[in-house]
Enzyme design. Structure first.
Site, PDB file in Angstrom:
ATOM      1  N   CYS A 140       0.854  -1.127   0.069  1.00 48.44           N
ATOM      2  CA  CYS A 140      -0.015   0.142   0.076  1.00 48.44           C
ATOM      3  C   CYS A 140       0.915   1.314  -0.108  1.00 48.44           C
ATOM      4  O   CYS A 140       1.600   1.629   1.000  1.00 48.44           O
ATOM      5  CB  CYS A 140      -0.777   0.000   1.254  1.00 48.44           C
ATOM      6  SG  CYS A 140      -1.708   1.435   1.798  1.00 48.44           S
ATOM      7  N   CYS A 182       0.042   3.700   2.809  1.00 48.75           N
ATOM      8  CA  CYS A 182       0.695   3.146   4.085  1.00 48.75           C
ATOM      9  C   CYS A 182       2.047   3.496   4.243  1.00 48.75           C
ATOM     10  O   CYS A 182       2.517   3.770   5.306  1.00 48.75           O
ATOM     11  CB  CYS A 182       0.323   1.854   4.367  1.00 48.75           C
ATOM     12  SG  CYS A 182      -1.274   1.219   4.075  1.00 48.75           S
TER      13      CYS A 182
END
Length: 145
Positions: free
Chosen positions: A69, A72
């Site tokens: 991600c 993230c």
């Protein structure tokens, strides 16, 4: 008067009893003798998650994330900066939803990164999306009385 709090060690996951007045005095774990607060987040698997959320008497702020991600990965340094600012009033932890999918499923994590704040063993607030460190600190502090 200082009250006694349970604080789970980020290294060996032993529950320690610490006087609230001693939280800022760099207390060590009674079991492994390493610092209870490092200014960094703690990576949790399912057993460690249950222990930290269930036994810590300080709020636990969890970043649900995954290594694939992009947002993230971008937020990770901000989360670490927030850990340095929020400890010892909070424990900051990370759950890799790729490595520990059962936790993501248990809490119905639909998008990542998602921050979830736990107090007294229960989720009290949730925020999806990447944030900067100042926003993480502000959001976490705003969730508790």
């Amino acid at each position: 008067m200082s009250e006694s709090l349970h604080v789970v060690c980020p290294h060996c996951h032993t529950t320690n009893r610490v006087q609230s007045s001693q939280l800022g005095s760099a207390p060590d774990c009674g079991s492994c003798h390493r610092p209870l607060f490092t200014g960094h987040s703690t990576a949790l698997d399912e057993a460690a998650f249950d222990r930290h959320v269930g036994r810590n008497q300080i709020p636990v702020l969890v970043d649900f994330w995954a290594p694939w991600c992009g947002p993230c990965i971008q937020m990770a340094p901000a989360f670490e900066q927030a850990a340095a600012q929020l400890e010892p009033q909070f424990r900051l932890a990370k759950v890799d939803t790729e490595a520990v999918p059962a936790l993501g499923a248990r809490f119905g994590i639909r998008s990542i990164p998602t921050l979830a704040l736990f107090s007294a063993g229960r989720e009290v607030a949730r925020q999806a999306g990447a944030m900067g460190s100042a926003d993480i600190v502000r959001w976490a502090k705003a969730q508790l009385p």
